[in-house]
Structure formats: C-alpha cells, structure tokens
Motif scaffolding. Sequence first.
Motif, short mmCIF file in Angstrom:
data_model
loop_
_atom_site.label_atom_id
_atom_site.label_comp_id
_atom_site.label_asym_id
_atom_site.label_seq_id
_atom_site.Cartn_x
_atom_site.Cartn_y
_atom_site.Cartn_z
N ALA A 1 0.74 -1.27 -0.02
CA ALA A 1 -0.09 0.12 0.06
C ALA A 1 0.78 1.16 0.08
CB ALA A 1 -0.86 -0.11 1.37
N LEU A 2 1.90 1.29 0.65
CA LEU A 2 2.65 2.33 0.77
C LEU A 2 3.49 2.58 -0.42
CD1 LEU A 2 3.69 4.86 2.46
CD2 LEU A 2 5.54 3.19 3.52
N THR A 3 3.82 1.38 -1.03
CA THR A 3 4.55 1.69 -2.37
C THR A 3 3.78 2.43 -3.35
OG1 THR A 3 6.06 -0.33 -1.68
CG2 THR A 3 5.80 0.17 -4.13
N ARG A 4 2.44 2.00 -3.35
CA ARG A 4 1.76 2.70 -4.23
C ARG A 4 1.43 4.00 -4.07
NH1 ARG A 4 -1.04 -2.30 -3.69
NH2 ARG A 4 -2.22 -1.56 -2.20
N LYS A 5 1.10 4.37 -2.96
CA LYS A 5 0.93 5.79 -2.35
C LYS A 5 2.23 6.54 -2.55
CE LYS A 5 -0.41 8.20 1.86
NZ LYS A 5 -0.77 8.03 3.20
N LEU A 6 3.50 6.06 -2.51
CA LEU A 6 4.83 6.62 -2.67
C LEU A 6 4.97 6.94 -4.10
CD1 LEU A 6 7.55 7.79 -1.76
CD2 LEU A 6 8.37 5.22 -1.94
N ALA A 7 4.72 6.03 -4.95
CA ALA A 7 4.77 6.23 -6.36
C ALA A 7 3.89 7.35 -6.97
CB ALA A 7 4.32 4.85 -7.21
N PHE A 8 2.78 7.51 -6.42
CA PHE A 8 1.78 8.63 -6.88
C PHE A 8 2.48 9.98 -6.17
CE2 PHE A 8 -1.62 5.28 -7.30
CZ PHE A 8 -1.87 5.66 -8.50
N ALA A 9 2.78 9.82 -5.01
CA ALA A 9 3.54 11.03 -4.41
C ALA A 9 4.72 11.68 -5.28
CB ALA A 9 3.70 10.77 -2.91
N GLU A 10 5.45 10.72 -5.57
CA GLU A 10 6.80 10.87 -6.38
C GLU A 10 6.26 11.61 -7.87
OE1 GLU A 10 8.98 7.39 -6.41
OE2 GLU A 10 10.00 8.13 -4.59
N VAL A 11 5.46 10.94 -8.47
CA VAL A 11 4.65 11.50 -9.83
C VAL A 11 4.28 12.99 -9.60
CG1 VAL A 11 2.99 11.31 -11.46
CG2 VAL A 11 4.65 9.12 -11.00
N SER B 1 5.71 15.05 0.69
CA SER B 1 5.63 14.08 1.76
C SER B 1 6.30 12.65 1.27
CB SER B 1 4.35 13.59 2.28
OG SER B 1 3.57 13.16 1.11
N ALA B 2 6.76 12.72 -0.09
CA ALA B 2 7.39 11.47 -0.57
C ALA B 2 8.68 10.78 0.19
CB ALA B 2 7.78 11.73 -1.83
N GLU B 3 9.43 11.76 0.84
CA GLU B 3 10.44 11.64 1.26
C GLU B 3 10.19 10.93 2.75
OE1 GLU B 3 14.39 14.00 3.26
OE2 GLU B 3 13.60 14.65 1.41
N ASP B 4 9.24 11.41 3.38
CA ASP B 4 8.90 10.78 4.53
C ASP B 4 8.31 9.27 4.50
OD1 ASP B 4 9.29 13.10 6.08
OD2 ASP B 4 7.27 14.08 5.93
N MET B 5 7.66 9.27 3.37
CA MET B 5 7.14 7.84 3.08
C MET B 5 8.40 6.92 2.67
SD MET B 5 3.71 8.38 0.69
CE MET B 5 3.48 9.95 0.35
#
Length: 191
Positions: free
Chosen positions: A116-126, A131-135
Amino acid sequence: MRHVIKTDRDNLLLWESWGFDREMILNAAALSAGTAKPAAYMMGVLSRWKSDGIITKAEYEAAKAAGGAENAGWDKSRIEKHYSDLRHAAEDRAEKAEKICMTDPGYREISGKISALTRKLAFAEVNGDASAEDMNDELEGLEDEKERILSELGYTGEDLVPQYSCKLCGDTGYDDKGRPCLCMKRLLGEK
C-alpha cells in the motif's frame, strides 16, 4: 494471474533498451500467451529477434512474411527448454517461499503495508508531493521489519525472488545485448 514483480519491470526496461517498442513487446507477449512461464518465453523470443535483427514492426512483418519471425531459432528448442526449465525452477522456489511466508500473519500484514505504501509513494513522487521523502523513510522501516520477520521464519528477502543459476543472463541464455550468454556457449560446447 500473477502480480507484476521487479523482474518484469526490469525485463521491460531491458527490452526497450534493445530498441523494441511496446507494439513489438506485445507481439512477443501474444506469442507467449498460454505458455507455462510467459515472461521467460518472451525473453527468449525477444532475444532471438534481437539476435536476428528483428527490432521494428517492419522487420517483424518482413520476417513473418518469410516465415521467420515466430519460428526464428526454433531449431534450438532443446536449448530453449533447458533455459525455460532453469527459470521455472528458480521462479517456483521463490513462489513457494513466498506462499509459506504469507501463512504467517505478521509477514502478511507487513507485506500489505509495504504494498500500500509503495503505491502511495509512487503517486506522491509522480505528483511531486513533499511527503514522498517521509514515505520513503517509512518504507525503509517497514522493509527492515519485513527482513526481521523473514529471519524469524528462516528466510531472507533473496529467498522470495528467483535465484537464477546464471547471474549474467537470468537463465535466459542471452546477455543484456541479446547475444548468446557465456553459459549458453558452455552448454553448446558440451554438446
């Protein structure tokens, strides 16, 4: 249907680096449909095409018209089966280890959180989310926890990914430039 794994993404990048566009990759996928291990089969098809200079749709169509695209290299079926069997064995070992680990509630839970966090991080980076760094930091902590749980279960992260007998070609028989790998040359030298 299985989930996309890192090896699948790596293969796609490799095939694109060889010059294949998505249409050619989809042609190879169509040929691999219904096989036991489609990704391994695709690797063999695309490697042979690269080796035979079949990179573009036009080259594919010309070879197909001449009866060569689908059949390129099929006289090597025994060699291809050898590499297919090696890949299947490595992939099956990894899948079995993953299934065993998934029976553990702690491992199952941490895997779900990581996914779940990997998916969330991918969207945050895109999206350029700050907050991507915190994730990313949180993901590292979860990965550490996953390794701890795996260790308690008697496994490592490497046990959950295929460990191919040839580290150069990943048991495809072809190097990253589409040429026969050293392991294939050794195999052929034994024949």
